[in-house]
Scaffold this active site. Structure first.
Site, PDB file in Angstrom:
ATOM      1  N   GLU A   1       1.219  11.235   4.280  1.00 34.69           N
ATOM      2  CA  GLU A   1       0.663  11.826   3.054  1.00 34.69           C
ATOM      3  C   GLU A   1      -0.783  12.269   3.305  1.00 34.69           C
ATOM      4  O   GLU A   1      -1.555  11.551   3.919  1.00 34.69           O
ATOM      5  CB  GLU A   1       0.720  10.781   1.933  1.00 34.69           C
TER       6      GLU A   1
ATOM      7  N   ASP B   1       6.785  -2.278  -7.031  1.00 36.11           N
ATOM      8  CA  ASP B   1       5.606  -2.982  -6.508  1.00 36.11           C
ATOM      9  C   ASP B   1       5.857  -4.474  -6.644  1.00 36.11           C
ATOM     10  O   ASP B   1       6.514  -4.920  -7.591  1.00 36.11           O
ATOM     11  CB  ASP B   1       4.331  -2.580  -7.259  1.00 36.11           C
TER      12      ASP B   1
ATOM     13  N   CYS C   1      -9.214   5.063   3.872  1.00 39.92           N
ATOM     14  CA  CYS C   1      -8.458   5.721   4.946  1.00 39.92           C
ATOM     15  C   CYS C   1      -9.261   5.951   6.232  1.00 39.92           C
ATOM     16  O   CYS C   1      -8.903   5.416   7.276  1.00 39.92           O
ATOM     17  CB  CYS C   1      -7.884   7.044   4.459  1.00 39.92           C
TER      18      CYS C   1
END
Ligand code: NAD
Length: 436
Positions: free
Chosen positions: A155, A30, A264
């Site tokens: 995913e 990250d 999402c």
């Protein structure tokens, strides 16, 4: 297998931990140095049931390590997953800046074959763009000498049950355009013993956008039906129960409430609308899905305004802030818009959520946070349920009602039994429950 995962957020970290738990060597990357420093100390930056213990166990076994250097990860791993954010731009397009950035960094640090896998949710044809970016940025000395593949592996995990979802998926989708990429991905997922859907990259990218948009459509459909139920004296809970037993329809996601949210559905619906627009098709069905969702929050606020009569200076207690239970994610949570609308009308907001308070403080101002639902209810003019946390199912509503100034309850998730709430002295309002 040596695998790197770039982006250690909800998806990257959970995927890293789960892939390590099925035997792979994982290096999570990250660019947020503080996040990596904390992860190295075993501190999980998000709330996700079971993640903390599993992560610590795998770190101890040296199956899972962390770095802020893509260079280090690109050297060690053969397969590199990209799991960075793909937020919405103002016009609804998916912002692929982070994806491009990672693709470029992988390219400049590659010195042998790599399989670069999109795990982030991206619009169709992003794979082609990644391939081009890697080709253009590969160091001159390696051009034509080292090979690479791009693949898509969307995913489908859900926050709140992410580990369970990753380990027991309904299917694993892989979009591949070489035998080698397919073999590597099949090998990675082999221990899960699950159904694999193998397709080209564009189709895999489409599967993710189409799936999320379809689920959002189910929710908006239930919300639209709930609006009619209210007007004709039908009960949405019974209607969706009766519909859901039909195998062709299914009960899941057919839930009326204050609408979908999270990081999402809203952005993926927007991105899919934009993708279709750019391809020359007007996806008006999805536009309406979005409209119904937006109106559901406004309609809930209108109901509150109607029943409270005067909103200014009323004390409103909010039970639950997160966009759904078992997560601390406040991105696009319906609570944010609903609270803002009520604050604009002059309401005084008190709130309780088991884990999302710190994240809410970053987004909303002027809220009094309470230590539990009982402290929250004291002196309130009404309560709103916005997240159906398990712990809210067993509350002592007799005690709660007695401590309120007015026992009015707005159930934004249709969690409670109307008759029972009324027998406990509440004026109860659900959504689509057939009573105005
Ligand atoms: P997130 O914001 O939690 O995590 C993204 C991480 O990427 C952050 O930690 C960020 O610091 C890091 N990052 C950004 N740029 C980077 C760079 N150049 N190098 C290294 N790290 C970088 O996002 P998320 O919720 O995990 O979502 C990631 C992707 O997965 C999105 O495309 C999302 O749509 C998709 N997805 C999310 C979920 C979910 O439930 N959250 C489920 C399925 C798919």
């Amino acid at each position: 297998m040596n695998i790197a995962i770039v982006g250690s957020g909800y998806v990257g970290l959970v995927s890293g931990v789960c892939l390590a738990s099925i035997g792979h060597h994982i290096i999570c990357v990250d660019n947020d140095k503080e996040k990596i420093a904390n992860l190295k100390k075993g501190e999980v930056p998000i709330y996700e049931p079971g993640l903390d213990e599993l992560m610590k166990k795998l770190m101890k076994k040296k199956k899972l390590t962390f770095t802020s250097s893509i260079k280090e990860a690109a050297k060690k791993a053969t397969v590199i997953f990209i799991a960075v954010g793909t937020p919405s731009k103002k016009n609804g397009d998916a912002d692929l800046t982070y994806v491009e950035n990672v693709a470029r960094q992988i390219a400049v640090n590659m010195d042998s074959y790599k399989l670069i896998v999109e795990k982030s949710t991206v619009p169709a044809e992003t794979g082609k763009r990644i391939e081009r970016t890697v080709k253009l940025n590969l160091p001159k000395k390696y051009r034509g000498k080292i090979d690479f593949d791009v693949a898509s592996n969307p995913e489908f995990l859900r926050e709140g049950s992410a580990i369970e979802d990753f380990m027991n998926p309904d299917r694993v989708v892989i979009g591949v355009e070489s035998k080698k990429a397919e073999e590597l991905l099949r090998e990675i997922y082999k221990p899960l013993k699950t159904r694999m859907v193998v397709t080209n990259i564009n189709s895999a990218e489409m599967i993710k956008h189409a799936s999320n948009s379809f689920l959002a459509t189910k929710i908006s459909f239930a919300n639209a039906v709930a609006q009619i139920c209210d007007r004709v004296g039908a009960d949405i809970l019974k209607v969706t129960e009766g519909m859901g037993f039909d195998k062709r329809i299914g009960r899941s996601f057919l839930n009326a409430g204050v609408g979908y949210g999270g990081s999402c559905f809203p952005k993926d619906v927007d991105a899919f609308i934009r993708l279709s627009e750019k391809s020359g098709y007007q996806f008006n069905l999805l536009r309406e899905v979005r409209n119904v969702n937006e109106d559901q929050k406004a309609s809930f606020v209108r109901l509150i305004e109607d029943k409270l009569w005067i909103v200014k200076d009323k004390v409103i207690g909010v039970l639950g802030l997160a966009f759904k239970p078992d997560t601390d994610d406040m991105r696009n949570a319906p609570a944010v818009d609903i609270i803002k609308m009520l604050q604009q009308e002059g309401a005084k907001i008190r709130a309780y959520d088991p884990v999302s308070v710190e994240n809410t403080k970053k987004i909303l101002k002027k809220i009094t946070y309470c230590k539990d639902p009982y402290a929250l209810a004291k002196g309130c003019d009404c309560l709103l349920l916005l997240t159906e946390w398990d712990e809210f199912e067993k509350l002592d509503f007799k005690k709660i009602g007695q401590s309120m100034r007015q026992a009015i309850f707005f159930d934004g998730r249709n969690l409670y039994n109307k008759d029972k709430m009324e027998s406990l002295g509440f004026e109860y309002h659900g959504l689509g429950r057939g009573v105005k």
